[in-house]
Write an enzyme that holds these catalytic residues in place. Sequence first.
Site, mmCIF file in Angstrom:
data_model
loop_
_atom_site.group_PDB
_atom_site.id
_atom_site.type_symbol
_atom_site.label_atom_id
_atom_site.label_comp_id
_atom_site.label_asym_id
_atom_site.label_seq_id
_atom_site.Cartn_x
_atom_site.Cartn_y
_atom_site.Cartn_z
ATOM 1 N N ARG A 1 -6.403 -7.896 -8.378
ATOM 2 C CA ARG A 1 -7.491 -8.718 -8.912
ATOM 3 C C ARG A 1 -8.005 -8.100 -10.219
ATOM 4 O O ARG A 1 -8.187 -6.878 -10.301
ATOM 5 C CB ARG A 1 -8.654 -8.840 -7.918
ATOM 6 C CG ARG A 1 -8.272 -9.382 -6.561
ATOM 7 C CD ARG A 1 -7.632 -10.741 -6.611
ATOM 8 N NE ARG A 1 -8.524 -11.770 -7.127
ATOM 9 C CZ ARG A 1 -8.107 -12.980 -7.495
ATOM 10 N NH1 ARG A 1 -6.829 -13.285 -7.460
ATOM 11 N NH2 ARG A 1 -8.965 -13.876 -7.938
ATOM 12 N N ILE A 2 -8.242 -8.947 -11.194
ATOM 13 C CA ILE A 2 -8.832 -8.459 -12.447
ATOM 14 C C ILE A 2 -10.326 -8.283 -12.243
ATOM 15 O O ILE A 2 -10.986 -9.159 -11.678
ATOM 16 C CB ILE A 2 -8.542 -9.435 -13.604
ATOM 17 C CG1 ILE A 2 -7.035 -9.392 -13.943
ATOM 18 C CG2 ILE A 2 -9.370 -9.075 -14.841
ATOM 19 C CD1 ILE A 2 -6.602 -10.348 -15.035
ATOM 20 N N ASN B 1 -6.473 3.682 -11.889
ATOM 21 C CA ASN B 1 -5.472 2.668 -11.565
ATOM 22 C C ASN B 1 -4.092 3.199 -11.909
ATOM 23 O O ASN B 1 -3.939 4.035 -12.804
ATOM 24 C CB ASN B 1 -5.734 1.383 -12.362
ATOM 25 C CG ASN B 1 -4.716 0.288 -12.050
ATOM 26 O OD1 ASN B 1 -4.428 0.013 -10.883
ATOM 27 N ND2 ASN B 1 -4.151 -0.308 -13.082
ATOM 28 N N HIS C 1 -0.404 1.857 -13.154
ATOM 29 C CA HIS C 1 0.228 0.684 -13.771
ATOM 30 C C HIS C 1 1.711 1.012 -14.009
ATOM 31 O O HIS C 1 2.023 2.081 -14.555
ATOM 32 C CB HIS C 1 -0.463 0.353 -15.098
ATOM 33 C CG HIS C 1 0.106 -0.836 -15.792
ATOM 34 N ND1 HIS C 1 -0.141 -2.122 -15.394
ATOM 35 C CD2 HIS C 1 0.938 -0.915 -16.865
ATOM 36 C CE1 HIS C 1 0.507 -2.952 -16.194
ATOM 37 N NE2 HIS C 1 1.172 -2.254 -17.096
ATOM 38 N N LEU D 1 -8.235 -4.396 -19.904
ATOM 39 C CA LEU D 1 -7.174 -4.442 -18.886
ATOM 40 C C LEU D 1 -6.085 -3.420 -19.211
ATOM 41 O O LEU D 1 -5.513 -3.434 -20.313
ATOM 42 C CB LEU D 1 -6.568 -5.849 -18.823
ATOM 43 C CG LEU D 1 -5.432 -6.018 -17.805
ATOM 44 C CD1 LEU D 1 -5.957 -5.919 -16.379
ATOM 45 C CD2 LEU D 1 -4.682 -7.326 -18.022
ATOM 46 N N ASP D 2 -5.827 -2.510 -18.244
ATOM 47 C CA ASP D 2 -4.766 -1.490 -18.421
ATOM 48 C C ASP D 2 -4.967 -0.702 -19.708
ATOM 49 O O ASP D 2 -3.996 -0.255 -20.325
ATOM 50 C CB ASP D 2 -3.381 -2.170 -18.420
ATOM 51 C CG ASP D 2 -3.115 -2.915 -17.127
ATOM 52 O OD1 ASP D 2 -2.427 -3.954 -17.172
ATOM 53 O OD2 ASP D 2 -3.625 -2.473 -16.074
ATOM 54 N N GLY E 1 0.773 -1.237 0.000
ATOM 55 C CA GLY E 1 0.000 0.000 0.000
ATOM 56 C C GLY E 1 0.803 1.286 0.000
ATOM 57 O O GLY E 1 0.346 2.309 0.487
ATOM 58 N N SER E 2 2.009 1.277 -0.569
ATOM 59 C CA SER E 2 2.797 2.524 -0.590
ATOM 60 C C SER E 2 2.104 3.599 -1.422
ATOM 61 O O SER E 2 2.146 4.782 -1.070
ATOM 62 C CB SER E 2 4.209 2.259 -1.098
ATOM 63 O OG SER E 2 4.211 1.965 -2.479
ATOM 64 N N ASN E 3 1.449 3.215 -2.508
ATOM 65 C CA ASN E 3 0.702 4.200 -3.294
ATOM 66 C C ASN E 3 -0.515 4.699 -2.518
ATOM 67 O O ASN E 3 -0.868 5.881 -2.611
ATOM 68 C CB ASN E 3 0.264 3.603 -4.631
ATOM 69 C CG ASN E 3 1.364 3.697 -5.687
ATOM 70 O OD1 ASN E 3 1.664 4.774 -6.190
ATOM 71 N ND2 ASN E 3 1.978 2.572 -6.001
HETATM 72 C C1 GRF Z 1 3.459 -0.790 -7.630
HETATM 73 O O1 GRF Z 1 4.566 -1.001 -8.471
HETATM 74 C C2 GRF Z 1 2.282 -0.391 -8.492
HETATM 75 O O2 GRF Z 1 2.673 0.231 -9.699
HETATM 76 C C3 GRF Z 1 1.622 -1.678 -8.791
HETATM 77 O O3 GRF Z 1 1.725 -2.408 -7.563
HETATM 78 C C4 GRF Z 1 3.025 -2.114 -6.982
HETATM 79 C C5 GRF Z 1 2.959 -2.084 -5.476
HETATM 80 O O4 GRF Z 1 2.202 -0.975 -5.116
HETATM 81 N N1 GRF Z 1 0.257 -1.493 -9.199
HETATM 82 P P1 GRF Z 1 1.943 -0.578 -3.561
HETATM 83 O O5 GRF Z 1 3.302 -0.380 -2.900
HETATM 84 O O6 GRF Z 1 1.197 -1.728 -2.918
HETATM 85 O O7 GRF Z 1 1.159 0.687 -3.661
#
Ligand code: GRF
Length: 197
Positions: A92-93, A108, A110, A145-146, A13-15
Amino acid sequence: MTKRVAILISGGGSNMVALAQSMVGDHPARPVLVLSNDPDAGGLAKAADLGITTAVVDHRSFHNDRSAFEAELNASLEVSQPDIICLAGFMRILTADFTARWDGRMLNIHPSLLPKYKGLHTHARALDAGDSEHGCTVHQVTAALDGGPILGQARIAVHADDTADTLAARLLPMEHALYPAVLRRFARGDMTPVMLP
Ligand code: GRF
């Protein structure tokens, strides 16, 4: 009117943290839910530490019944009434039914310069292709997708000695800059793409 944002995660979850920490002051949105399909996702504790309501809808409980999983996902989302959903490391798709239900309100991130390298293993694929630059993309989520409309991209140079891991590690801070910048615009109804640097 402050937009309500639900963030869906599957891992660290860093994003999600970057998004949540950006939604302060005059930002037009606020986080109202962090939901994970994995009860062990490290991001759930980070969200709780940030005071954000969390939820888990464990996809393994539904075996391969995607529609049953998504019905539970929607039930959980209904409680928080989000205006915007941000997928942030959500693995998950989603079916066309789910993406249609949230059409125009779901983003999203990517880790590639879409339309290049849709799907998985994007860093290795960029290295294998000998690309001189790599990056990440924030896009609207559609059934493809993407494949949805691009709302922002951040670019980095590829170094000769890069591995997939070093490339991913150098890209992640750019993701943490791009996604919040895109969400701030999107929450104001501004679809002008954010291009970094
Ligand atoms: C990141 O590289 C993001 O681009 C991808 O999942 C990876 C981990 O993301 N979608 P996070 O640290 O869990 O936010």
